[in-house]
Design an enzyme around this catalytic site. Structure first.
Site, short mmCIF file in Angstrom:
data_model
loop_
_atom_site.label_atom_id
_atom_site.label_comp_id
_atom_site.label_asym_id
_atom_site.label_seq_id
_atom_site.Cartn_x
_atom_site.Cartn_y
_atom_site.Cartn_z
N GLN A 221 0.98 -1.35 -0.11
CA GLN A 221 0.18 0.09 0.15
C GLN A 221 0.95 1.25 -0.12
O GLN A 221 1.86 1.30 0.69
CB GLN A 221 -0.94 -0.19 1.29
CG GLN A 221 -1.87 -0.83 1.31
CD GLN A 221 -3.12 -0.86 0.04
OE1 GLN A 221 -3.16 -0.20 -0.60
NE2 GLN A 221 -3.92 -1.89 0.00
N GLU A 271 -0.48 -16.76 -4.23
CA GLU A 271 -0.18 -15.47 -4.91
C GLU A 271 0.46 -16.15 -6.17
O GLU A 271 1.31 -17.00 -6.27
CB GLU A 271 0.80 -14.95 -4.07
CG GLU A 271 1.63 -13.96 -4.63
CD GLU A 271 1.08 -12.72 -5.34
OE1 GLU A 271 1.35 -12.30 -6.26
OE2 GLU A 271 0.04 -12.49 -4.79
N ASP A 320 -7.84 -9.75 -2.27
CA ASP A 320 -7.40 -8.16 -2.76
C ASP A 320 -6.60 -8.10 -3.86
O ASP A 320 -5.59 -8.26 -4.02
CB ASP A 320 -6.22 -8.25 -1.49
CG ASP A 320 -5.73 -6.79 -1.50
OD1 ASP A 320 -6.29 -5.68 -2.32
OD2 ASP A 320 -4.89 -6.12 -0.85
N CYS A 347 -9.23 -1.56 -4.49
CA CYS A 347 -8.83 -0.13 -5.02
C CYS A 347 -9.59 0.39 -6.04
O CYS A 347 -9.02 1.46 -6.70
CB CYS A 347 -7.11 -0.17 -5.15
SG CYS A 347 -6.82 -1.16 -6.56
#
Length: 390
Positions: A221, A271, A320, A347
């Site tokens: 972030q 991931e 996310d 986002c």
């Protein structure tokens, strides 16, 4: 007379998702006007027309709206990054909150959107960004203008950390690549790289009370203070109704997996980037965590295999994804699995809303939060919490 050949007086009534002011033409069509505030009365030149709406540019501000303030940036209005600098902070957060709810209604198809939790504002309205990416032009390095082609050279960026601005000034004479990225980590160390960077170098980032190792080109972030509050909010949501199993998709360097591993009995963190997975494993090992399985794979391939053997009623998924969202295949698989709870961190409210439309066939939206991760810009971070339908 063609409307493009005349100046039209427009009163701005709203701020649209993306930051443009919204007014009306005499024929009732909406006109989007950038760099305006609610209550502004301006002389506007229409520069583009479509059947249902038009775009205009301010030629003269006749009456400023009550929330209008003076933007501090020398490049404001030419650099296309910060479109809210002329609007005071309270009004900007109010607009973003309204935009989140409206886009979930309009694109997400949710008739009864829950109230947004009290907005988490950024402690620093300026100087908060720990990362800056610039492009080269014939006159120096800078950001893209509104045409998405022209580079606006800058000497400094008002929303970047002071250490980055200092490093940019010092490095400028030596920069040669088409792009340059500066990062400052929690230790105050500043690094920059050109068109390619090496992930052999790891940075230290502080999220909450935990240091995390992040590869140089890896994701973290850009506003650490707000990022820490977001992580803590997600932790509280999971702890309030914990499940024995947690699946962390798009896990990055393992932030959510590691923070929530203290509550869940078992965690699977997925991931696709090898460097991020390596850092995630190191972050977990540094804390002595034994209950996290890290999986290196693309989320959009064979996701059903990740769910095999999992009891949906005893599983929470934390999601996310990048700005483009999850993609239809991923969301469909999650909806089919229908975990006990889903915590979706986003986002980009538009792709969140698109994905929500698919999710609501099997899950209900029960809580919504907004984090002002990117003050002065049209962007924000949101978290949507879903529960499985009975």
């Amino acid at each position: 007379m063609d409307v493009n050949e005349q100046l039209i007086t427009v009163k701005i009534e709203d701020i649209a998702f993306g930051g443009d002011g919204v007014g009306r033409l005499a024929d009732g069509r909406i006109v989007f006007v950038p760099y305006t505030a609610v209550g502004d009365v301006a002389r506007v030149r229409v520069v583009r027309q479509q059947r249902r709406h038009a775009r205009g540019e301010v030629e003269e501000l006749l009456t400023p709206g009550p929330a209008r303030i003076e933007p501090p940036c020398a490049y404001y209005g030419t650099c296309d990054g910060c479109c809210y600098q002329h609007i005071d902070a309270a009004a900007a957060l109010s607009h973003k909150t309204q935009q989140l709810q409206e886009i979930l209604q309009r694109i997400g198809g949710i008739a009864d959107v829950p109230d947004v939790d009290p907005v988490v504002a950024s402690p620093q309205p300026y100087g908060y960004r720990n990362k800056l990416k610039l492009r080269r032009s014939g006159k120096g390095y800078g950001y893209l203008a509104a045409d998405n082609r022209t580079v606006v050279p800058i000497e400094r960026c008002e929303i970047a950390a002071s250490a980055i601005n200092e490093a940019l000034a010092a490095a400028r004479p030596t920069l040669r690549d088409e792009t340059v990225t500066f990062r400052v980590d929690a230790t105050g160390s500043v690094h920059h790289y050109g068109d390619t960077g090496t992930d052999a170098l790891w940075l230290t980032e502080l999220l909450g009370d935990a240091n995390m190792m992040v590869p140089l080109t890896g994701f973290c972030q850009v506003n650490p203070a707000v990022g820490s509050q977001l992580v803590d909010w997600v932790r509280q949501q999971f702890a309030a109704t914990p499940t024995t199993h947690l699946i962390d998709l798009y896990a990055g360097v393992g932030v959510f997996a590691i923070v929530l591993a203290a509550v869940a009995e078992s965690v699977c963190a997925v991931e696709s980037q090898a460097a991020a997975v390596a850092a995630a494993k190191a972050n977990a090992e540094a804390r002595g965590l034994q209950n996290i399985a890290f999986v290196e794979r693309r989320i959009d391939r064979n996701l059903s295999e990740v769910f095999e053997g999992c009891d949906a009623a005893a599983t929470t998924i934390v999601l996310d994804p990048p700005r483009q969202g999850c993609g239809r295949g991923v969301i469909e698989k999650i909806a089919q699995f229908a975990p006990h709870r889903l915590i979706y961190v986003s986002c980009n409210a538009a792709t969140l809303a698109r994905d929500v439309r698919t999710l609501t066939a099997a899950m209900a939206l029960e809580r919504l939060a907004l984090f002002d991760m990117f003050p002065q810009t049209a962007h924000f971070e949101s978290v949507a919490v879903f529960r499985a339908l009975p």
